[in-house]
Design an enzyme around this catalytic site. Structure first.
Site, PDB file in Angstrom:
ATOM      1  N   ARG A  78       0.857  -1.186   0.000  1.00 21.75           N
ATOM      2  CA  ARG A  78       0.000   0.000   0.000  1.00 21.75           C
ATOM      3  C   ARG A  78       0.892   1.234   0.000  1.00 21.75           C
ATOM      4  O   ARG A  78       2.114   1.132   0.105  1.00 21.75           O
ATOM      5  CB  ARG A  78      -0.998   0.015   1.173  1.00 21.75           C
ATOM      6  CG  ARG A  78      -0.625  -0.672   2.446  1.00 21.75           C
ATOM      7  CD  ARG A  78       0.502  -0.034   3.212  1.00 21.75           C
ATOM      8  NE  ARG A  78       0.306   1.383   3.450  1.00 21.75           N
ATOM      9  CZ  ARG A  78       1.262   2.254   3.672  1.00 21.75           C
ATOM     10  NH1 ARG A  78       2.538   1.864   3.658  1.00 21.75           N
ATOM     11  NH2 ARG A  78       1.001   3.520   3.879  1.00 21.75           N
ATOM     12  N   ALA A 105       0.696   5.153  -2.200  1.00 22.16           N
ATOM     13  CA  ALA A 105       0.501   5.478  -3.614  1.00 22.16           C
ATOM     14  C   ALA A 105       1.705   5.152  -4.500  1.00 22.16           C
ATOM     15  O   ALA A 105       1.558   4.466  -5.519  1.00 22.16           O
ATOM     16  CB  ALA A 105       0.103   6.953  -3.752  1.00 22.16           C
ATOM     17  N   ARG A 150      -7.693  -0.244  -6.656  1.00 23.85           N
ATOM     18  CA  ARG A 150      -7.884   0.847  -5.694  1.00 23.85           C
ATOM     19  C   ARG A 150      -8.052   2.147  -6.483  1.00 23.85           C
ATOM     20  O   ARG A 150      -7.194   2.499  -7.282  1.00 23.85           O
ATOM     21  CB  ARG A 150      -6.716   0.936  -4.709  1.00 23.85           C
ATOM     22  CG  ARG A 150      -6.502  -0.363  -3.935  1.00 23.85           C
ATOM     23  CD  ARG A 150      -5.664  -0.153  -2.692  1.00 23.85           C
ATOM     24  NE  ARG A 150      -6.379   0.648  -1.706  1.00 23.85           N
ATOM     25  CZ  ARG A 150      -5.793   1.165  -0.620  1.00 23.85           C
ATOM     26  NH1 ARG A 150      -4.506   0.982  -0.417  1.00 23.85           N
ATOM     27  NH2 ARG A 150      -6.506   1.877   0.248  1.00 23.85           N
ATOM     28  N   GLN A 199      -1.794   2.076  10.244  1.00 27.76           N
ATOM     29  CA  GLN A 199      -0.524   2.176   9.516  1.00 27.76           C
ATOM     30  C   GLN A 199       0.530   2.948  10.300  1.00 27.76           C
ATOM     31  O   GLN A 199       1.727   2.669  10.189  1.00 27.76           O
ATOM     32  CB  GLN A 199      -0.740   2.849   8.152  1.00 27.76           C
ATOM     33  CG  GLN A 199      -1.556   2.033   7.176  1.00 27.76           C
ATOM     34  CD  GLN A 199      -3.009   2.476   7.155  1.00 27.76           C
ATOM     35  OE1 GLN A 199      -3.569   2.851   8.187  1.00 27.76           O
ATOM     36  NE2 GLN A 199      -3.626   2.437   5.987  1.00 27.76           N
ATOM     37  N   ASP A 218      -1.976  10.721  -1.833  1.00 25.33           N
ATOM     38  CA  ASP A 218      -2.389   9.717  -2.808  1.00 25.33           C
ATOM     39  C   ASP A 218      -2.839  10.339  -4.124  1.00 25.33           C
ATOM     40  O   ASP A 218      -2.767   9.697  -5.160  1.00 25.33           O
ATOM     41  CB  ASP A 218      -3.504   8.856  -2.223  1.00 25.33           C
ATOM     42  CG  ASP A 218      -2.969   7.868  -1.206  1.00 25.33           C
ATOM     43  OD1 ASP A 218      -2.755   6.707  -1.583  1.00 25.33           O
ATOM     44  OD2 ASP A 218      -2.735   8.252  -0.049  1.00 25.33           O
ATOM     45  N   ASN A 247      -5.383  12.125   0.990  1.00 24.63           N
ATOM     46  CA  ASN A 247      -4.453  11.276   1.732  1.00 24.63           C
ATOM     47  C   ASN A 247      -5.274  10.433   2.693  1.00 24.63           C
ATOM     48  O   ASN A 247      -6.495  10.517   2.749  1.00 24.63           O
ATOM     49  CB  ASN A 247      -3.408  12.134   2.461  1.00 24.63           C
ATOM     50  CG  ASN A 247      -2.243  11.313   2.983  1.00 24.63           C
ATOM     51  OD1 ASN A 247      -1.662  10.509   2.250  1.00 24.63           O
ATOM     52  ND2 ASN A 247      -1.901  11.481   4.246  1.00 24.63           N
ATOM     53  N   LYS A 248      -4.605   9.620   3.467  1.00 16.54           N
ATOM     54  CA  LYS A 248      -5.284   8.686   4.360  1.00 16.54           C
ATOM     55  C   LYS A 248      -6.316   9.401   5.229  1.00 16.54           C
ATOM     56  O   LYS A 248      -6.099  10.514   5.690  1.00 16.54           O
ATOM     57  CB  LYS A 248      -4.250   7.981   5.232  1.00 16.54           C
ATOM     58  CG  LYS A 248      -4.815   6.919   6.160  1.00 16.54           C
ATOM     59  CD  LYS A 248      -5.668   5.890   5.440  1.00 16.54           C
ATOM     60  CE  LYS A 248      -4.940   5.206   4.301  1.00 16.54           C
ATOM     61  NZ  LYS A 248      -5.832   4.329   3.497  1.00 16.54           N
TER      62      LYS A 248
END
EC number: 5.3.1.23
Length: 346
Positions: A46, A48, A89, A196, A237, A247-248
């Site tokens: 995982r 990007a 994804r 993460q 990302d 982003n996350k």
């Protein structure tokens, strides 16, 4: 670094299984494109840039599986391979960037034999991996100057070596500052629901001997208000033309808190993460993942059975909260629309 996120070895793709960290350092071997697609979807790999590399290697594997008599048939079947990888994804633009690059290389090299095309695709996938590592090092060099001596840097999710071909984007900036001799430390958000920050960022930084403190996501504002955070650095990302950044999930909250507390919030990403076809972040597709990621932890239920769940994997931080975007070509501040466009001009 003492680990490899992804590499091509003996016509196989080798990845560290990030779902098993930090407890086990296990490497998985993939010999076909469908298994690479499943590894991306299942977050064995995982981040990007890393999934861009994985997708490129998946295309190279898929090319070896194709049986075709003509170049036209080969390219049609390669499109099918690319479609499978592209559906894994939806948010990280590096995935699509890498796939499109591989398709162009295939089309541009169809003058030779199909075996020659396969070898060219293999070489291109390896080149994408090598380029990503070099880009991360450049991002680190450009961003290190933004980290003051004695700083405490807050980061969210994992934008380190595990999220790239090596070294990292946000963690690349932190690594470069540390390697320059700066006395710094890191606060890592745990990053629910996949943890993460707790599982990956903390593991990476501890292996590198960089001081790191783990906090839960809802503690960030507490430490900012107390003056314990100097700056924030995160990855990305997808970055829209105006600088809005996906982003996350949880990144937006960190950015708002940073703005409220007059703390600079930086985004670190290669130019392959830019998507100038999108005017702003409202147009970025946001992946929604399975409810079980929220309702279960390490396989154990942490919520009532049957509870309704929403699980977006990403959010979008408006450009007005971002003090600077750190790329391999330098640091961009101010008018992102004009400067990002100029950054990618040939």
């Amino acid at each position: 670094m003492s680990f490899r996120t992804i590499e091509w070895r003996d016509d196989k793709v080798i990845m560290i299984d990030q779902t098993r960290l930090p407890g086990e350092e296990v490497y998985c071997e993939y010999g076909d494109y469908k298994s690479v697609a499943e590894a991306i979807r299942g977050m064995i790999i995982r981040g990007a840039p890393a999934i861009g590399v994985a997708a490129a290697m998946g295309v190279a594997l898929g090319a070896r599986e194709i049986i075709a008599d003509t170049h036209e048939s080969f390219l049609r079947q390669l499109d099918n391979v690319c479609d499978v990888l592209a559906r894994t994804r939806p948010t990280a633009v590096n995935l699509f960037w890498a796939i499109e690059r591989m398709k162009r290389v295939a089309a541009d090299n169809c003058g030779g034999s199909l075996d020659e095309v396969r070898e060219v695709l293999k070489a291109e996938a390896i080149r994408i991996e090598e380029e990503d590592l070099a880009l991360c090092k450049a991002i680190g060099r450009h961003g290190a100057g933004l980290i003051p001596e004695g700083a405490t840097v807050l980061t969210h999710c994992n934008a380190g070596g595990l999220a790239t071909a090596g070294y990292g984007t946000a963690l690349g900036v932190i690594r470069a500052a540390h390697e320059a001799g700066k006395n710094i430390q890191v606060f890592a958000d745990e990053t629910r629901p996949w943890l993460q920050g707790a599982r990956l960022t903390a593991w990476e930084l501890m292996k590198d001997g960089i001081p790191v403190t783990l906090i839960s996501d809802n503690m960030a504002g507490f430490f900012m208000k107390r003056g314990e955070i100097t700056c924030c650095v995160v990855g990305a990302d997808r970055i829209a033309a105006n600088g809005d950044t996906a982003n996350k999930i949880g990144t937006y909250s960190v950015a708002v808190l940073a703005k409220e507390n007059n703390i600079p919030f930086y985004v670190a990403a290669p130019t392959s993460t830019l998507d100038l076809s999108l005017e702003n972040g409202d147009q970025i597709p946001i992946e929604e993942r399975h409810a079980r990621e929220v309702t279960h932890l390490q396989g154990l239920p942490v919520a009532p059975e049957g509870i309704a769940v929403r699980n977006p994997a990403f959010d979008v931080t408006p450009a007005r909260y971002i003090a600077g975007i750190i790329t391999e070509k330098g640091v961009i501040t101010g008018d992102y629309t004009a400067k990002l466009k100029a950054l990618v001009k040939p």
